[in-house]
Design a protein around this motif. Structure first.
Motif, mmCIF file in Angstrom:
data_model
loop_
_atom_site.group_PDB
_atom_site.id
_atom_site.type_symbol
_atom_site.label_atom_id
_atom_site.label_comp_id
_atom_site.label_asym_id
_atom_site.label_seq_id
_atom_site.Cartn_x
_atom_site.Cartn_y
_atom_site.Cartn_z
ATOM 1 N N LEU A 1 58.138 33.768 39.998
ATOM 2 C CA LEU A 1 57.204 33.815 38.868
ATOM 3 C C LEU A 1 56.010 32.899 39.105
ATOM 4 C CD1 LEU A 1 59.607 33.868 35.795
ATOM 5 C CD2 LEU A 1 57.901 35.600 36.390
ATOM 6 N N ARG A 2 56.256 31.702 39.645
ATOM 7 C CA ARG A 2 55.151 30.781 39.937
ATOM 8 C C ARG A 2 54.210 31.353 40.988
ATOM 9 N NH1 ARG A 2 59.036 26.500 39.238
ATOM 10 N NH2 ARG A 2 59.529 26.605 41.449
ATOM 11 N N CYS A 3 54.753 31.962 42.018
ATOM 12 C CA CYS A 3 53.904 32.540 43.072
ATOM 13 C C CYS A 3 53.043 33.677 42.517
ATOM 14 C CB CYS A 3 54.760 33.048 44.224
ATOM 15 S SG CYS A 3 55.457 31.752 45.244
ATOM 16 N N ALA A 4 53.661 34.560 41.756
ATOM 17 C CA ALA A 4 52.911 35.683 41.182
ATOM 18 C C ALA A 4 51.864 35.175 40.190
ATOM 19 C CB ALA A 4 53.856 36.666 40.506
ATOM 20 N N GLY A 5 52.232 34.202 39.380
ATOM 21 C CA GLY A 5 51.284 33.625 38.422
ATOM 22 C C GLY A 5 50.135 32.913 39.109
ATOM 23 N N ALA A 6 50.437 32.178 40.187
ATOM 24 C CA ALA A 6 49.385 31.480 40.927
ATOM 25 C C ALA A 6 48.423 32.473 41.570
ATOM 26 C CB ALA A 6 50.005 30.580 41.993
ATOM 27 N N LEU A 7 48.959 33.561 42.118
ATOM 28 C CA LEU A 7 48.089 34.582 42.709
ATOM 29 C C LEU A 7 47.183 35.194 41.647
ATOM 30 C CD1 LEU A 7 47.289 36.349 45.167
ATOM 31 C CD2 LEU A 7 48.993 37.988 44.351
ATOM 32 N N LEU A 8 47.760 35.538 40.502
ATOM 33 C CA LEU A 8 46.973 36.129 39.424
ATOM 34 C C LEU A 8 45.881 35.157 38.959
ATOM 35 C CD1 LEU A 8 46.468 38.394 37.380
ATOM 36 C CD2 LEU A 8 48.183 37.310 35.901
ATOM 37 N N ALA A 9 46.246 33.903 38.736
ATOM 38 C CA ALA A 9 45.261 32.908 38.280
ATOM 39 C C ALA A 9 44.154 32.716 39.315
ATOM 40 C CB ALA A 9 45.957 31.580 37.997
ATOM 41 N N LEU A 10 44.520 32.651 40.583
ATOM 42 C CA LEU A 10 43.530 32.464 41.643
ATOM 43 C C LEU A 10 42.577 33.654 41.735
ATOM 44 C CD1 LEU A 10 42.741 30.479 43.901
ATOM 45 C CD2 LEU A 10 44.234 31.776 45.413
ATOM 46 N N LEU A 11 43.111 34.857 41.692
ATOM 47 C CA LEU A 11 42.263 36.049 41.785
ATOM 48 C C LEU A 11 41.324 36.164 40.583
ATOM 49 C CD1 LEU A 11 44.836 38.651 43.147
ATOM 50 C CD2 LEU A 11 42.880 37.689 44.369
ATOM 51 N N VAL A 12 41.837 35.912 39.387
ATOM 52 C CA VAL A 12 40.998 35.984 38.184
ATOM 53 C C VAL A 12 39.954 34.882 38.204
ATOM 54 C CG1 VAL A 12 41.031 35.731 35.665
ATOM 55 C CG2 VAL A 12 42.704 37.204 36.783
ATOM 56 N N LEU A 13 40.339 33.684 38.638
ATOM 57 C CA LEU A 13 39.406 32.559 38.703
ATOM 58 C C LEU A 13 38.271 32.835 39.688
ATOM 59 C CD1 LEU A 13 38.930 29.608 37.746
ATOM 60 C CD2 LEU A 13 40.119 28.903 39.817
ATOM 61 N N ILE A 14 38.601 33.316 40.870
ATOM 62 C CA ILE A 14 37.586 33.606 41.884
ATOM 63 C C ILE A 14 36.682 34.748 41.426
ATOM 64 C CG2 ILE A 14 37.237 34.528 44.212
ATOM 65 C CD1 ILE A 14 39.709 32.908 45.058
ATOM 66 N N ASP A 15 37.290 35.794 40.882
ATOM 67 C CA ASP A 15 36.509 36.937 40.421
ATOM 68 C C ASP A 15 35.627 36.548 39.235
ATOM 69 O OD1 ASP A 15 35.780 39.532 40.925
ATOM 70 O OD2 ASP A 15 37.453 40.435 39.830
ATOM 71 N N GLY A 16 36.165 35.718 38.349
ATOM 72 C CA GLY A 16 35.380 35.264 37.201
ATOM 73 C C GLY A 16 34.236 34.359 37.618
ATOM 74 N N ALA A 17 34.487 33.481 38.599
ATOM 75 C CA ALA A 17 33.435 32.582 39.088
ATOM 76 C C ALA A 17 32.322 33.364 39.789
ATOM 77 C CB ALA A 17 34.028 31.547 40.030
ATOM 78 N N ALA A 18 32.683 34.465 40.407
ATOM 79 C CA ALA A 18 31.692 35.296 41.093
ATOM 80 C C ALA A 18 30.934 36.190 40.102
ATOM 81 C CB ALA A 18 32.365 36.159 42.149
ATOM 82 N N GLY A 19 31.430 36.261 38.879
ATOM 83 C CA GLY A 19 30.775 37.075 37.870
ATOM 84 C C GLY A 19 31.055 38.554 37.998
ATOM 85 N N THR A 20 32.104 38.907 38.706
ATOM 86 C CA THR A 20 32.409 40.331 38.915
ATOM 87 C C THR A 20 33.687 40.771 38.203
ATOM 88 O OG1 THR A 20 33.572 39.751 40.967
ATOM 89 C CG2 THR A 20 31.249 40.389 41.159
ATOM 90 N N LEU A 21 34.238 39.928 37.343
ATOM 91 C CA LEU A 21 35.488 40.255 36.653
ATOM 92 C C LEU A 21 35.225 41.286 35.555
ATOM 93 C CD1 LEU A 21 38.503 39.628 36.441
ATOM 94 C CD2 LEU A 21 37.930 37.872 34.763
ATOM 95 N N THR A 22 35.894 42.400 35.669
ATOM 96 C CA THR A 22 35.844 43.447 34.647
ATOM 97 C C THR A 22 37.269 43.734 34.196
ATOM 98 O OG1 THR A 22 36.052 45.229 36.258
ATOM 99 C CG2 THR A 22 33.806 44.508 35.732
ATOM 100 N N ASP A 23 37.400 44.538 33.170
ATOM 101 C CA ASP A 23 38.742 44.892 32.695
ATOM 102 C C ASP A 23 39.532 45.625 33.774
ATOM 103 O OD1 ASP A 23 38.249 43.732 30.269
ATOM 104 O OD2 ASP A 23 37.772 45.619 29.242
ATOM 105 N N LEU A 24 38.860 46.516 34.471
ATOM 106 C CA LEU A 24 39.528 47.271 35.530
ATOM 107 C C LEU A 24 39.973 46.357 36.665
ATOM 108 C CD1 LEU A 24 40.406 50.042 36.505
ATOM 109 C CD2 LEU A 24 38.177 50.294 37.602
#
Length: 183
Positions: free
Chosen positions: A34-57
């Motif tokens: 659970l920690r590994c999956a959660g860390a991956l999700l948080a990292l991907l959302v954080l990077i995508d959000g910082a790049a300004g490309t995070l969408t719902d899809l």
């Protein structure tokens, strides 16, 4: 005065509930996955959000990727009772009759696996580390394997079981030495 038998006293005492041994590492391994999956999700959302490309899809895509990682890492829950061993995973349950074993093989490689087969054709793979860490599981499997050997159904596998037994004895001795300060 003669005492009459009490009908309640003559009632049979129900047999004790069957003792079931469980994998002692399962909860720890589940938290790790659970920690590994959660860390991956948080990292991907954080990077995508910082790049300004995070969408719902894209968020759905990252969530799906994290869920797939969790499914891959999710440990199977091993339980054993008299005559059976069960492995429950996210994609299903497998059960083998340990009192009717035909073969026990040890698959070596990157991740060692113990493969159990019974007379009914069922097949189950488990990690030997589960047996090393859970003495009650090992005890249950060892007793039932001896029953299979006495019945003559265990054709091959006594060497693999002996190797696992030696490994468990070695780990137990090392633990005793560490606890007593003799290491």
């Amino acid at each position: 005065m003669e005492r009459r038998n009490d009908p309640c006293a003559a009632a049979e005492v129900p047999p004790p509930a069957e003792e079931v041994a469980h994998d002692l590492l399962w909860a720890r391994d589940l938290r790790s996955s659970l920690r590994c999956a959660g860390a991956l999700l948080a990292l991907l959302v954080l990077i995508d959000g910082a790049a300004g490309t995070l969408t719902d899809l894209r968020a759905l895509l990252w969530f799906t990727l994290a869920a797939l990682l969790f499914l891959v890492l999710c440990p199977t829950r091993i339980a054993a009772g008299e005559g059976w061993l069960t492995a429950r995973g996210p994609l299903g349950t497998r059960r083998v009759r340990t009192d009717r074993l035909v073969s026990v093989r040890c698959l070596d490689g990157v991740g060692q696996r113990l493969v159990l087969r019974d007379t009914l054709g069922a097949r189950l793979e488990i990690d030997p580390r589960v047996l090393v860490a859970s003495p009650a599981l090992w005890h249950r499997l060892d007793e039932d394997a001896r029953v299979s050997a006495l019945r003559g159904s265990l054709v091959c596998g006594e060497t693999a079981l002996r190797r696992v037994s030696e490994r468990i004895d070695r780990e137990t001795a090392l633990t005793v030495f560490k606890v007593s300060g003799l290491d």
